[in-house]
Design a protein around this motif. Structure first.
Motif, PDB file in Angstrom:
ATOM      1  N   VAL A  83       0.854  -1.189   0.000  1.00  0.00           N
ATOM      2  CA  VAL A  83       0.000   0.000   0.000  1.00  0.00           C
ATOM      3  C   VAL A  83       0.894   1.246   0.000  1.00  0.00           C
ATOM      4  CG1 VAL A  83      -1.814   1.255   1.209  1.00  0.00           C
ATOM      5  CG2 VAL A  83      -1.793  -1.266   1.221  1.00  0.00           C
ATOM      6  N   VAL A  84       0.816   2.079  -1.072  1.00  0.00           N
ATOM      7  CA  VAL A  84       1.692   3.249  -1.240  1.00  0.00           C
ATOM      8  C   VAL A  84       1.031   4.477  -0.630  1.00  0.00           C
ATOM      9  CG1 VAL A  84       2.910   4.715  -2.904  1.00  0.00           C
ATOM     10  CG2 VAL A  84       2.572   2.264  -3.373  1.00  0.00           C
ATOM     11  N   ASP A  85       1.801   5.177   0.131  1.00  0.00           N
ATOM     12  CA  ASP A  85       1.303   6.417   0.731  1.00  0.00           C
ATOM     13  C   ASP A  85       1.130   7.468  -0.371  1.00  0.00           C
ATOM     14  OD1 ASP A  85       0.616   8.509   2.285  1.00  0.00           O
ATOM     15  OD2 ASP A  85       2.475   8.533   3.499  1.00  0.00           O
ATOM     16  N   MET A 131       5.675  11.172  -2.933  1.00  0.00           N
ATOM     17  CA  MET A 131       5.750  11.319  -4.384  1.00  0.00           C
ATOM     18  C   MET A 131       6.774  10.371  -4.984  1.00  0.00           C
ATOM     19  SD  MET A 131       3.387  13.355  -4.843  1.00  0.00           S
ATOM     20  CE  MET A 131       3.612  13.583  -6.600  1.00  0.00           C
ATOM     21  N   GLU A 132       7.907  10.169  -4.306  1.00  0.00           N
ATOM     22  CA  GLU A 132       8.937   9.267  -4.828  1.00  0.00           C
ATOM     23  C   GLU A 132       8.403   7.831  -4.918  1.00  0.00           C
ATOM     24  OE1 GLU A 132      12.434   9.517  -2.540  1.00  0.00           O
ATOM     25  OE2 GLU A 132      12.864  11.616  -3.038  1.00  0.00           O
ATOM     26  N   ALA A 133       7.669   7.378  -3.918  1.00  0.00           N
ATOM     27  CA  ALA A 133       7.103   6.015  -3.941  1.00  0.00           C
ATOM     28  C   ALA A 133       6.075   5.894  -5.050  1.00  0.00           C
ATOM     29  CB  ALA A 133       6.484   5.697  -2.591  1.00  0.00           C
ATOM     30  N   LEU A 134       5.276   6.962  -5.277  1.00  0.00           N
ATOM     31  CA  LEU A 134       4.290   6.919  -6.349  1.00  0.00           C
ATOM     32  C   LEU A 134       4.969   6.846  -7.706  1.00  0.00           C
ATOM     33  CD1 LEU A 134       1.680   9.561  -5.090  1.00  0.00           C
ATOM     34  CD2 LEU A 134       1.367   7.098  -5.242  1.00  0.00           C
ATOM     35  N   ASP A 135       6.078   7.592  -7.880  1.00  0.00           N
ATOM     36  CA  ASP A 135       6.812   7.542  -9.149  1.00  0.00           C
ATOM     37  C   ASP A 135       7.385   6.153  -9.385  1.00  0.00           C
ATOM     38  OD1 ASP A 135       6.211  10.162  -9.624  1.00  0.00           O
ATOM     39  OD2 ASP A 135       8.119  10.952  -8.851  1.00  0.00           O
ATOM     40  N   ARG A 136       7.926   5.500  -8.333  1.00  0.00           N
ATOM     41  CA  ARG A 136       8.493   4.151  -8.494  1.00  0.00           C
ATOM     42  C   ARG A 136       7.414   3.154  -8.928  1.00  0.00           C
ATOM     43  NH1 ARG A 136      11.436   5.487  -3.797  1.00  0.00           N
ATOM     44  NH2 ARG A 136       9.978   4.296  -2.495  1.00  0.00           N
ATOM     45  N   GLU A 137       6.242   3.251  -8.341  1.00  0.00           N
ATOM     46  CA  GLU A 137       5.171   2.343  -8.694  1.00  0.00           C
ATOM     47  C   GLU A 137       4.692   2.607 -10.117  1.00  0.00           C
ATOM     48  OE1 GLU A 137       3.810  -0.262  -7.096  1.00  0.00           O
ATOM     49  OE2 GLU A 137       5.343  -0.007  -5.543  1.00  0.00           O
ATOM     50  N   THR A 138       4.707   3.878 -10.526  1.00  0.00           N
ATOM     51  CA  THR A 138       4.269   4.216 -11.887  1.00  0.00           C
ATOM     52  C   THR A 138       5.255   3.678 -12.909  1.00  0.00           C
ATOM     53  OG1 THR A 138       3.191   6.249 -11.096  1.00  0.00           O
ATOM     54  CG2 THR A 138       3.686   6.109 -13.461  1.00  0.00           C
TER      55      THR A 138
END
Length: 355
Positions: free
Chosen positions: A318-320, A324-331
């Motif tokens: 589950v991404v917080d 923003m960095e975690a969201l970019d990695r998942e994208t």
């Protein structure tokens, strides 16, 4: 021929008859039934020997030549045959020996009364059929049609009832019988007719039981008894001398040693605790009682790692949304996976089912 038998013979017969009447009221499951029955058979056999030594009966005379007091001894062999058929037995082989002894006693009785021309009418025809085929004999022939069988059974029942009623009538009038020797003689001769009738019924029953024994599986012979069995088969031992032999033991407990000299088990056995432990478990249920509840069992299995939770797929990260960095990695990871699927069609690496 002796006209009057000694008083001791009369006393011995009266004693044997009293014991026989007493034994009839004793259940066959009584611990002493077998030994008492064997002793009684031996007592009647002794009476037969005394009658023979006194020559009470002779093949050269007719029934009118026999004394009235000796007529009661005509039925001794029949009594022995009936007692033998009531003998407890330890297995099919032993039972066959007992039945053969009973058959011999029935035949001696019928031969004696036939020599005095006392077997007549329907009984004479039965005796002829029995002598033609002893082991297939039946009171009502098996080849008879149902109607004939029914009529024969009714006829035998009426004859049996008439004999029994007439005999009881004479027995209920002891004063008349005591005053008239001819009445006493008639009672004894009616008793003989009654025994002839019962003898054929006994042979019928004996043959039917033998047929069932012939269909029974062969019994296992204990080595400790093999010598005795061989002696009986050779005729060295009279089977009637051991008619009080106890019933066969359970196949799971044949007796004898548990182990051979080399330590090998000779029969199945179970190791148990002390006598106190065995006694305390007498009234326990036949099943094992539970030692923990279902919830306790599940908790214990979970602790040991025996229960998988959440299925076999690993939990998704589950991404917080504020990271923003975690969201970019998942994208980026999702785009790379889409590009990989575009370049590699599904199942391309599976070469096992090609062709």
């Amino acid at each position: 021929m002796a006209s009057d038998e000694p008083q001791s013979l009369d006393a011995a017969l009266a004693e044997a008859e009293t014991k026989r009447q007493t034994l009839e009221s004793v259940p066959a499951t009584s611990p002493t039934y077998g030994s008492d029955l064997a002793a009684l058979i031996s007592q009647y056999a002794s009476l037969v020997e005394q009658v023979h030594s006194l020559a009470l009966f002779s093949p050269n005379e007719g029934i009118e030549d026999a004394s009235t007091s000796s007529l009661r001894y005509l039925v001794l062999h029949h009594t022995i045959a009936e007692l033998l058929q009531r003998t407890p037995f330890s297995g099919p082989k032993h039972r066959r020996l007992v039945l053969q002894s009973a058959r011999d006693a029935y035949e001696r009785f019928l031969a004696l009364v036939d020599a005095y021309a006392l077997v007549s009418g329907p009984h004479a025809k039965m005796l002829e059929r029995y002598r033609d085929d002893e082991e297939k004999f039946a009171v009502v022939p098996s080849h008879s049609d149902p109607t004939a069988k029914r009529e024969a059974k009714i006829s035998m029942f009426k004859a049996e009832k008439a004999l029994r009623e007439k005999l009881e009538t004479l027995r209920r009038n002891p004063g008349y019988v005591e005053r008239d020797e001819e009445a006493v003689r008639q009672v004894y001769l009616l008793e003989v007719q009654w025994r002839i009738h019962k003898a054929f019924e006994g042979l019928d029953s004996l043959n039917r039981e033998k047929e069932m024994l012939d269909m029974a599986p062969e019994e296992e012979i204990d080595e400790s008894r093999r010598g005795a069995e061989e002696e009986e088969s050779r005729g060295d031992v009279d089977p009637t001398l051991r008619l009080d032999e106890p019933f066969q033991k359970s196949l799971l407990n044949k007796g004898g040693p548990l182990l051979s000299k080399q330590g090998r088990p000779l029969q199945p056995f179970t190791l148990v605790g002390s006598r106190t432990d065995v006694a305390s478990g007498v009234f326990r249920p036949g099943h094992n009682l539970p030692t923990m509840s279902i919830d306790e069992y599940l908790e214990e299995e979970k602790r040991r790692g025996g229960i998988l939770e959440g299925g076999t797929d690993p939990p998704r990260n589950v991404v917080d949304e504020d990271d923003m960095e975690a969201l970019d990695r998942e994208t980026y990871k999702a785009r790379e996976w889409d590009d990989y699927k575009d370049d590699n069609r599904r199942g391309a690496g599976n070469t096992l089912n090609m062709g």
